[in-house]
Design a protein around this motif. Structure first.
Motif, PDB file in Angstrom:
ATOM      1  N   GLY A 233       0.834  -1.373   0.116  1.00 44.59           N
ATOM      2  CA  GLY A 233       0.037  -0.038  -0.061  1.00 44.59           C
ATOM      3  C   GLY A 233       0.740   1.510  -0.016  1.00 44.59           C
ATOM      4  N   THR A 234       1.836   1.104  -0.823  1.00 38.10           N
ATOM      5  CA  THR A 234       2.854   2.324  -0.807  1.00 38.10           C
ATOM      6  C   THR A 234       1.808   3.718  -1.499  1.00 38.10           C
ATOM      7  N   PRO A 235       2.218   5.090  -1.227  1.00 37.75           N
ATOM      8  CA  PRO A 235       1.402   6.132  -1.789  1.00 37.75           C
ATOM      9  C   PRO A 235       1.317   6.041  -3.201  1.00 37.75           C
ATOM     10  N   LEU A 236       2.192   5.425  -3.864  1.00 41.33           N
ATOM     11  CA  LEU A 236       2.218   5.359  -5.247  1.00 41.33           C
ATOM     12  C   LEU A 236       0.765   4.332  -5.641  1.00 41.33           C
TER      13      LEU A 236
ATOM     14  N   GLY B 127      -4.646   3.918  -7.579  1.00 36.65           N
ATOM     15  CA  GLY B 127      -6.044   3.081  -7.410  1.00 36.65           C
ATOM     16  C   GLY B 127      -5.678   1.716  -6.937  1.00 36.65           C
ATOM     17  N   PHE B 128      -4.816   1.186  -6.419  1.00 39.66           N
ATOM     18  CA  PHE B 128      -4.357  -0.291  -6.141  1.00 39.66           C
ATOM     19  C   PHE B 128      -4.384  -0.428  -4.759  1.00 39.66           C
ATOM     20  N   GLU B 129      -4.930  -1.529  -4.245  1.00 36.32           N
ATOM     21  CA  GLU B 129      -5.033  -2.034  -2.788  1.00 36.32           C
ATOM     22  C   GLU B 129      -3.818  -2.995  -2.809  1.00 36.32           C
ATOM     23  N   ASP B 130      -3.409  -2.968  -1.673  1.00 29.03           N
ATOM     24  CA  ASP B 130      -2.119  -3.798  -1.294  1.00 29.03           C
ATOM     25  C   ASP B 130      -2.136  -4.100   0.348  1.00 29.03           C
ATOM     26  N   SER B 131      -1.692  -5.040   0.637  1.00 27.54           N
ATOM     27  CA  SER B 131      -1.239  -5.003   2.176  1.00 27.54           C
ATOM     28  C   SER B 131       0.138  -5.782   2.157  1.00 27.54           C
ATOM     29  N   ALA B 132       0.568  -5.774   3.516  1.00 28.93           N
ATOM     30  CA  ALA B 132       1.988  -6.394   3.768  1.00 28.93           C
ATOM     31  C   ALA B 132       1.628  -7.752   3.550  1.00 28.93           C
ATOM     32  N   GLU B 133       0.598  -8.473   4.340  1.00 30.60           N
ATOM     33  CA  GLU B 133       0.284  -9.627   4.285  1.00 30.60           C
ATOM     34  C   GLU B 133      -0.134 -10.146   2.922  1.00 30.60           C
ATOM     35  N   ASN B 134      -0.747  -9.394   2.011  1.00 24.17           N
ATOM     36  CA  ASN B 134      -0.965  -9.766   0.673  1.00 24.17           C
ATOM     37  C   ASN B 134       0.307 -10.140  -0.315  1.00 24.17           C
ATOM     38  N   MET B 135       1.263  -9.127   0.048  1.00 23.73           N
ATOM     39  CA  MET B 135       2.649  -9.057  -0.655  1.00 23.73           C
ATOM     40  C   MET B 135       3.425 -10.196  -0.173  1.00 23.73           C
TER      41      MET B 135
END
Length: 489
Positions: free
Chosen positions: A72-75, A80-88
């Protein structure tokens, strides 16, 4: 000082005088070295970088510039992309294994947001633009792209796809000469030297120097044939790159790369690894290799890749590094691309940062049967493969390999074949085993006192698989850790 024995550590008792000294001595001025130097200097250490060439940059400055970041970086959020440390973390465990260091991957993923902010704060620019087409890298200065097959089978079923290839903005870039990697290194080198970091160029390390307790207290280096003894009051950091250009090490550890052009620089001769081995350092994943595949992703996605038996063997719309590994490591480096005229013309109409990968076809024929014969494939092999592919493609599906529906279309009409045998190059991923503080570990599992390492001379987050941006990503991330740890040592 006694006559040096190559690679064996030198006792500090044999050093009659020290030519130089610093709190922290960094060997290598690439991405890992510059980040280590910045953090060590900010922690109050006097830092000296030893660089064997005549300028900063190393392999990083010549790279496309992907830095693998997410969570979930600012970029990512701005685009418009959702992400999380767990997903990564879930994706990286699947894509980089088997045998990954799960603690290191978890650490890297959870620290990814802070690392992005650190890079930006140190002058690394990212443009808020996304490049969503298949490609080696963005053709312009877009800052975000899929760079590891996150949105391709089988990984798009394992973790929610999110692009994590962050590329520093580079105007008028020249792929393979001056691109995003240069734009990553330039502001970091400026930052390091503004902090008082000093650099000795044309200086290569030759031996580590240890005291009576086994602690690393300096290095013996050579500059223009002269030996220089350099004392490190707090620690030595190895940031010397991979062993892609050391033939004996390639033969011993990664023989699949024998004869393949190294996708690295010639200074990557494994010196840091070999010197640490002389102290009993543990190694990990020495057989692991990144394998580049020199094909146009726009064409690969629209066609089918077959092996010497005329059978498909990989998802064609996935990361080209994965295609390269599957080709070299599992198909004896044999690959052919089959594509029909309509799809070929559609691919040619797209943009790419690597136009030199667009070569004329090796064979052209009116039918698949004729193409099969011209290519010298077993009778009915390619015809059977295309028949099965077309059967599902008529429904926009690829149940065998999971290629996304947008790239699935029946192969009809005139067809072309591309001979892609030997279209691979690679670099090594294995190296010194380090802990989360970038301390080099002895075979006993204990840290070697005074010795730290980061970058491609270490076994980073990759254990076998690869994603573009992993080298610059974990090299910069754990380079920082090395600098902090050495300064506090």
């Amino acid at each position: 000082m006694s006559t040096p024995s190559p690679l064996r550590p030198l006792s500090a008792d044999e050093v009659t005088s020290w030519d130089k000294s610093a709190d922290v001595v960094v060997a290598g001025y690439g991405i890992a070295g510059v980040c280590a130097a910045i953090e060590a200097a900010r922690a109050g250490a006097e830092v000296l970088i030893l660089e064997r060439t005549s300028g900063w940059g190393g392999a990083a400055a010549q790279a496309g510039g992907f830095i693998y970041l997410g969570g979930g970086t600012p970029l990512q959020k701005a685009l418009g992309f959702e992400d999380s440390a767990e997903n990564m973390e879930k994706f990286l465990r699947a894509a980089l294994g088997p045998g990954v260091d799960e603690a290191k991957i978890a650490d890297y993923c959870r620290g990814s947001l802070e690392h992005y902010d650190w890079l930006v704060a140190n002058g690394v620019p990212f443009r808020e633009a996304f490049w969503g087409e298949p490609g080696w890298e963005p053709p312009h200065d877009e800052g975000l792209m899929y760079s590891g097959g996150e949105n391709a089978a089988p990984f798009n079923e394992i973790a929610t796809p999110a692009p994590r290839g962050h590329v520093p903005r580079m105007q008028n870039k020249r792929t393979g000469q001056k691109g995003g990697g240069y734009m990553l290194m330039q502001p970091l080198a400026t930052t390091a030297e503004s902090l008082g970091v000093t650099v000795d160029y044309d200086t290569r390390i030759a031996r580590l120097i240890v005291d009576g307790t086994g602690r690393v207290v300096g290095v013996l280096a050579r500059r223009y044939g002269e030996e220089i003894a350099i004392r490190a009051e707090r620690g030595v950091i190895l940031a010397t790159g991979s062993f892609a250009y050391h033939d004996q090490m390639i033969e011993s550890y990664a023989p699949r790369l024998i004869g393949r052009p190294g996708a690295a620089i010639e200074e990557h001769d494994g010196i840091g690894i070999r010197l640490a081995q002389g102290l009993g350092a543990e190694l990990a994943h020495m057989d692991a290799t990144e394998v580049a595949f020199f094909g146009d992703p726009q064409m690969l996605a629209r066609g089918i890749l077959v092996n010497g038996q005329g059978q498909r063997y990989v998802t064609e719309d996935t990361y080209t590094g994965r295609i390269g590994q599957m080709t070299l490591l599992r198909q004896d480096n044999v690959a052919y691309l089959v594509i029909d005229e309509a799809s070929y013309e559609a691919a040619l109409a797209t943009e790419t940062a690597t136009p030199f990968f667009r070569q004329p076809p090796t064979w052209a024929a009116e039918t698949v049967a004729e193409l099969e014969s011209d290519m010298g494939l077993p009778a009915q092999s390619l015809q059977s493969t295309v028949a099965v592919y077309n059967h599902h493609a008529e429904q926009g599906r690829d149940p065998l390999f999971g290629k996304k529906s947008e790239w699935v279309a029946p192969i009809t009409g005139p067809v072309a074949g591309f001979d892609m045998r030997g279209f691979t190059a690679g670099f090594t991923l294995g190296g010194l085993r380090t802990d989360l503080d970038s301390r080099v570990l002895h075979v006993s599992g204990e840290p070697i006192p005074g010795l730290f390492a980061a970058g491609r001379c270490t076994a980073g987050i990759c254990a076998g698989g690869y994603v573009s941006g992993a080298s610059l990503g974990d090299g910069s991330f754990y380079g920082r850790r090395a600098g902090i740890s050495a300064a506090k040592n």
